[in-house]
Enzyme design. Sequence first.
Site, PDB file in Angstrom:
ATOM      1  N   LEU A  65       0.835  -1.203   0.000  1.00  9.94           N
ATOM      2  CA  LEU A  65       0.000   0.000   0.000  1.00  9.94           C
ATOM      3  C   LEU A  65       0.869   1.252   0.000  1.00  9.94           C
ATOM      4  O   LEU A  65       2.069   1.188   0.286  1.00  9.94           O
ATOM      5  CB  LEU A  65      -0.908  -0.023   1.238  1.00  9.94           C
ATOM      6  CG  LEU A  65      -1.779  -1.276   1.378  1.00  9.94           C
ATOM      7  CD1 LEU A  65      -2.543  -1.247   2.696  1.00  9.94           C
ATOM      8  CD2 LEU A  65      -2.739  -1.409   0.211  1.00  9.94           C
ATOM      9  N   PRO A  66       0.261   2.423  -0.303  1.00 11.67           N
ATOM     10  CA  PRO A  66       1.081   3.630  -0.434  1.00 11.67           C
ATOM     11  C   PRO A  66       1.787   4.076   0.855  1.00 11.67           C
ATOM     12  O   PRO A  66       2.981   4.344   0.829  1.00 11.67           O
ATOM     13  CB  PRO A  66       0.075   4.694  -0.899  1.00 11.67           C
ATOM     14  CG  PRO A  66      -1.044   3.917  -1.532  1.00 11.67           C
ATOM     15  CD  PRO A  66      -1.129   2.632  -0.762  1.00 11.67           C
ATOM     16  N   THR A  96       6.283   0.751   1.830  1.00 10.86           N
ATOM     17  CA  THR A  96       7.301   1.601   2.470  1.00 10.86           C
ATOM     18  C   THR A  96       6.561   2.606   3.338  1.00 10.86           C
ATOM     19  O   THR A  96       5.875   3.504   2.813  1.00 10.86           O
ATOM     20  CB  THR A  96       8.145   2.352   1.424  1.00 10.86           C
ATOM     21  OG1 THR A  96       8.752   1.401   0.564  1.00 10.86           O
ATOM     22  CG2 THR A  96       9.224   3.189   2.095  1.00 10.86           C
ATOM     23  N   LYS A 171      15.174   0.501   4.697  1.00  8.72           N
ATOM     24  CA  LYS A 171      14.644   0.990   3.410  1.00  8.72           C
ATOM     25  C   LYS A 171      14.852   2.507   3.262  1.00  8.72           C
ATOM     26  O   LYS A 171      15.274   2.980   2.195  1.00  8.72           O
ATOM     27  CB  LYS A 171      13.151   0.628   3.325  1.00  8.72           C
ATOM     28  CG  LYS A 171      12.397   1.232   2.176  1.00  8.72           C
ATOM     29  CD  LYS A 171      12.797   0.675   0.837  1.00  8.72           C
ATOM     30  CE  LYS A 171      12.035   1.375  -0.283  1.00  8.72           C
ATOM     31  NZ  LYS A 171      12.537   1.024  -1.596  1.00  8.72           N
ATOM     32  N   LYS A 246       8.112  11.131  -0.764  1.00 10.26           N
ATOM     33  CA  LYS A 246       7.548  10.482   0.434  1.00 10.26           C
ATOM     34  C   LYS A 246       8.647   9.789   1.237  1.00 10.26           C
ATOM     35  O   LYS A 246       8.758   9.959   2.449  1.00 10.26           O
ATOM     36  CB  LYS A 246       6.490   9.449   0.018  1.00 10.26           C
ATOM     37  CG  LYS A 246       5.878   8.709   1.197  1.00 10.26           C
ATOM     38  CD  LYS A 246       5.129   7.443   0.802  1.00 10.26           C
ATOM     39  CE  LYS A 246       6.069   6.315   0.477  1.00 10.26           C
ATOM     40  NZ  LYS A 246       5.493   4.976   0.522  1.00 10.26           N
TER      41      LYS A 246
END
Length: 297
Positions: A65-66, A96, A171, A246
């Site tokens: 998912l975003p 992420t 990440k 983001k």
Amino acid sequence: MANIAFFGLGNMGAPMAINLIQAGHSVKVFDLFPEAIDKVVKAGGSTCSDPKEVARGADIVVSMLPAGLHVKALYIEDTAIIDVLSPECLVIDSSTIDAESAQYTAKCLAEKGIDFIDAPVSGGVAGATAGTLSFMVGGSDSAFDKAKPILEVMGKNIFHAGDVGAGQIAKVCNNMLLSVLMVGTSEALQLGIANGLEPAKLSEIMSKSSGSNWTLDVYNPCPDVMTGVPSSNNYEGGFMTNLMVKDLGLALDTAVKSNASTPMGALTRNLYSLHQKAGNGTKDFSSIFTAFSQKNR
Ligand code: NAD
């Protein structure tokens, strides 16, 4: 073979789900967009209009998912599939997101005895399609061991970074470094071009010299130096500037919370934010190369 529920069938999730189907798993899928679902159902997945029914009976739930708010909404808050998951279920979130959202989701699931790992990925759409992603996992040893055979269907390099949230920290460190390398490669190539060098020749020289790095050698940002990369396709496909902004926001939030000094990360976040505001949000992140063009002067 496992019963897998897969949520989030965007650029990354759809090919990941298809790889699980092709490996013989029984995969039920859900996305907010019906067109995204159709594509994976055509590849052999099944679906249901109610996300809770997609999750019911799953051995494993995977989500792609975003952002953190979508993950919390799916598992705990709005959709709350936590209500139908059994204690034997393992949740793998590959989105992420911020480490705190991962830890909060893990804590809520743990109260029902459900294991959770954060398992964000690197490798982009090409890696998702080829099943060669790198997974950076946070979670217990036992949850990692249980997840590994599933992750190996979708990826080539599976790393156990530490406890829940550690995958997300790994990440953001990786993507912050990636952004710094991309900006540096772009300005070096543009400096050479402004002084009469051929970008392909300069790339070859730097690739065999101490400036060698992934953004130069494998993902060159200058159009027509390489084939099969976004820069040679009008910066279409690949990893959107919006997502890089983001991820750099997550990296800087993490730096502030830990009082870490990340001056290069702060600079690239601002450069990418300006690049996004200039109308490049949906272009691949290598399009930052165009911001340093002499033609813009
Ligand atoms: P995307 O926007 O293409 O896909 C996200 C999907 O999630 C959309 O189809 C959306 O409809 C769906 N969704 C949102 N809320 C949902 C819900 N409650 N239930 C079901 N579906 C829901 O994004 P993407 O490019 O696939 O990226 C997904 C994640 O992977 C992001 O966190 C991104 O940062 C990360 N990532 C992306 C790349 C890349 O190259 N695109 C690479 C590595 C990591």
